[in-house]
Design a protein around this motif. Structure first.
Motif, PDB file in Angstrom:
ATOM      1  N   LYS A  85       0.830  -1.216   0.000  1.00 35.87           N
ATOM      2  CA  LYS A  85       0.000   0.000   0.000  1.00 35.87           C
ATOM      3  C   LYS A  85       0.862   1.263   0.000  1.00 35.87           C
ATOM      4  CE  LYS A  85      -3.192   2.588   2.852  1.00 35.87           C
ATOM      5  NZ  LYS A  85      -3.091   3.109   4.183  1.00 35.87           N
ATOM      6  N   ASN A  86       2.016   1.193   0.672  1.00 45.37           N
ATOM      7  CA  ASN A  86       2.883   2.359   0.802  1.00 45.37           C
ATOM      8  C   ASN A  86       4.055   2.364  -0.178  1.00 45.37           C
ATOM      9  OD1 ASN A  86       1.860   4.014   3.214  1.00 45.37           O
ATOM     10  ND2 ASN A  86       1.693   1.901   3.904  1.00 45.37           N
ATOM     11  N   GLY A  87       4.019   1.480  -1.163  1.00 46.73           N
ATOM     12  CA  GLY A  87       5.041   1.462  -2.208  1.00 46.73           C
ATOM     13  C   GLY A  87       6.425   1.070  -1.709  1.00 46.73           C
ATOM     14  N   ILE A  88       6.470   0.220  -0.698  1.00 50.40           N
ATOM     15  CA  ILE A  88       7.742  -0.211  -0.114  1.00 50.40           C
ATOM     16  C   ILE A  88       8.031  -1.629  -0.589  1.00 50.40           C
ATOM     17  CG2 ILE A  88       8.977  -0.668   2.043  1.00 50.40           C
ATOM     18  CD1 ILE A  88       6.856   1.331   3.324  1.00 50.40           C
ATOM     19  N   ASN A  89       9.200  -1.830  -1.162  1.00 50.05           N
ATOM     20  CA  ASN A  89       9.596  -3.147  -1.642  1.00 50.05           C
ATOM     21  C   ASN A  89      10.053  -3.983  -0.445  1.00 50.05           C
ATOM     22  OD1 ASN A  89      10.807  -5.405  -2.730  1.00 50.05           O
ATOM     23  ND2 ASN A  89      11.906  -4.290  -4.317  1.00 50.05           N
ATOM     24  N   PRO A  90       9.330  -5.073  -0.118  1.00 50.53           N
ATOM     25  CA  PRO A  90       9.705  -5.864   1.050  1.00 50.53           C
ATOM     26  C   PRO A  90      11.088  -6.496   0.937  1.00 50.53           C
ATOM     27  CG  PRO A  90       7.782  -6.823  -0.051  1.00 50.53           C
ATOM     28  CD  PRO A  90       8.123  -5.560  -0.765  1.00 50.53           C
ATOM     29  N   ALA A  91      11.534  -6.737  -0.269  1.00 54.44           N
ATOM     30  CA  ALA A  91      12.861  -7.337  -0.460  1.00 54.44           C
ATOM     31  C   ALA A  91      13.979  -6.360  -0.109  1.00 54.44           C
ATOM     32  CB  ALA A  91      13.013  -7.820  -1.899  1.00 54.44           C
ATOM     33  N   GLU A  92      13.661  -5.070  -0.110  1.00 49.43           N
ATOM     34  CA  GLU A  92      14.670  -4.050   0.175  1.00 49.43           C
ATOM     35  C   GLU A  92      14.473  -3.381   1.537  1.00 49.43           C
ATOM     36  OE1 GLU A  92      14.499  -1.353  -3.110  1.00 49.43           O
ATOM     37  OE2 GLU A  92      15.116  -2.873  -4.552  1.00 49.43           O
ATOM     38  N   ALA A  93      13.411  -3.752   2.230  1.00 50.76           N
ATOM     39  CA  ALA A  93      13.099  -3.104   3.509  1.00 50.76           C
ATOM     40  C   ALA A  93      13.615  -3.950   4.672  1.00 50.76           C
ATOM     41  CB  ALA A  93      11.590  -2.916   3.642  1.00 50.76           C
ATOM     42  N   TYR A  94      13.966  -3.271   5.745  1.00 46.26           N
ATOM     43  CA  TYR A  94      14.320  -3.944   6.989  1.00 46.26           C
ATOM     44  C   TYR A  94      13.040  -4.088   7.806  1.00 46.26           C
ATOM     45  CZ  TYR A  94      19.120  -2.742   5.774  1.00 46.26           C
ATOM     46  OH  TYR A  94      20.321  -2.626   5.131  1.00 46.26           O
ATOM     47  N   LEU A  95      12.693  -5.332   8.128  1.00 48.53           N
ATOM     48  CA  LEU A  95      11.441  -5.602   8.831  1.00 48.53           C
ATOM     49  C   LEU A  95      11.720  -6.270  10.168  1.00 48.53           C
ATOM     50  CD1 LEU A  95       9.404  -7.167   5.882  1.00 48.53           C
ATOM     51  CD2 LEU A  95       9.650  -4.753   6.474  1.00 48.53           C
ATOM     52  N   ARG A  96      10.882  -5.945  11.146  1.00 48.41           N
ATOM     53  CA  ARG A  96      10.997  -6.564  12.462  1.00 48.41           C
ATOM     54  C   ARG A  96       9.586  -6.805  12.993  1.00 48.41           C
ATOM     55  NH1 ARG A  96      13.810  -2.801  16.449  1.00 48.41           N
ATOM     56  NH2 ARG A  96      11.864  -2.628  17.596  1.00 48.41           N
ATOM     57  N   PHE A  97       9.401  -7.950  13.622  1.00 42.21           N
ATOM     58  CA  PHE A  97       8.104  -8.301  14.194  1.00 42.21           C
ATOM     59  C   PHE A  97       8.274  -8.449  15.698  1.00 42.21           C
ATOM     60  CE2 PHE A  97       8.066  -9.550   9.807  1.00 42.21           C
ATOM     61  CZ  PHE A  97       6.823  -9.113   9.368  1.00 42.21           C
ATOM     62  N   HIS A 109       8.749  -6.139  26.411  1.00 41.43           N
ATOM     63  CA  HIS A 109       8.932  -5.958  24.971  1.00 41.43           C
ATOM     64  C   HIS A 109       9.796  -7.104  24.447  1.00 41.43           C
ATOM     65  CE1 HIS A 109      10.783  -3.357  21.551  1.00 41.43           C
ATOM     66  NE2 HIS A 109       9.821  -4.124  21.106  1.00 41.43           N
ATOM     67  N   TYR A 110       9.304  -7.784  23.419  1.00 41.90           N
ATOM     68  CA  TYR A 110      10.037  -8.874  22.776  1.00 41.90           C
ATOM     69  C   TYR A 110      10.362  -8.465  21.342  1.00 41.90           C
ATOM     70  CZ  TYR A 110       8.263 -11.533  26.754  1.00 41.90           C
ATOM     71  OH  TYR A 110       7.952 -11.967  28.021  1.00 41.90           O
ATOM     72  N   PRO A 111      11.503  -7.787  21.128  1.00 47.88           N
ATOM     73  CA  PRO A 111      11.881  -7.426  19.760  1.00 47.88           C
ATOM     74  C   PRO A 111      12.230  -8.690  18.975  1.00 47.88           C
ATOM     75  CG  PRO A 111      13.344  -6.372  21.389  1.00 47.88           C
ATOM     76  CD  PRO A 111      12.451  -7.315  22.110  1.00 47.88           C
ATOM     77  N   ASN A 112      11.975  -8.656  17.687  1.00 39.77           N
ATOM     78  CA  ASN A 112      12.255  -9.819  16.818  1.00 39.77           C
ATOM     79  C   ASN A 112      11.640 -11.085  17.389  1.00 39.77           C
ATOM     80  OD1 ASN A 112      13.943  -8.642  14.684  1.00 39.77           O
ATOM     81  ND2 ASN A 112      15.356  -8.206  16.361  1.00 39.77           N
ATOM     82  N   ALA A 113      10.416 -11.000  17.843  1.00 35.36           N
ATOM     83  CA  ALA A 113       9.747 -12.132  18.483  1.00 35.36           C
ATOM     84  C   ALA A 113       9.525 -13.291  17.508  1.00 35.36           C
ATOM     85  CB  ALA A 113       8.414 -11.694  19.080  1.00 35.36           C
ATOM     86  N   PHE A 114       9.366 -12.953  16.233  1.00 36.00           N
ATOM     87  CA  PHE A 114       9.206 -13.999  15.209  1.00 36.00           C
ATOM     88  C   PHE A 114       9.637 -13.476  13.860  1.00 36.00           C
ATOM     89  CE2 PHE A 114       5.151 -11.846  15.727  1.00 36.00           C
ATOM     90  CZ  PHE A 114       4.718 -11.619  14.444  1.00 36.00           C
TER      91      PHE A 114
END
Length: 114
Positions: A85-97, A109-114
């Protein structure tokens, strides 16, 4: 307070916590046909997708334990929708859950929980 109001209150506490840790909140309660993500934040270069779980007591176990494989998959799919939706390429983005667990007044807080 009803369940929805309590949830909104606890998500607000989680957002304040993340902001104090240096994150910038981008979205709250982002919904798609796949599901919902409670908070989406930016932490430096990382997009952080956060599930907030609250329990008033230990009768139902630790809140973080409620984020099982099925919920994780819902969050992943919803995160991909947010990126698209926001025009962000997931292959190039840094993601954390992350998971934020609130048990009574104890926030964890559990950073990088999965």
């Amino acid at each position: 307070m009803n369940k929805r109001e309590v949830g909104k209150d606890k998500e607000g506490l989680a957002a304040l916590y993340l902001e104090k840790e240096g994150c910038h909140i981008l979205e709250r309660n982002f919904r798609t046909r796949y599901g919902e993500i409670d908070l989406i934040a930016r932490d430096g270069k990382e997009y952080v997708f956060v599930e907030v779980k609250y329990r008033s007591g230990t009768g139902a176990g630790d809140p973080a334990e409620a984020v099982g494989e099925k919920k994780q998959e819902v969050i992943r799919r919803t995160a991909l929708s947010y990126l698209k939706k926001n025009g962000i390429n997931p292959a190039e983005a840094y993601l954390r859950f992350d998971v934020i667990s609130i048990l009574g007044s104890d926030l964890r807080h559990y950073p990088n929980a999965f």
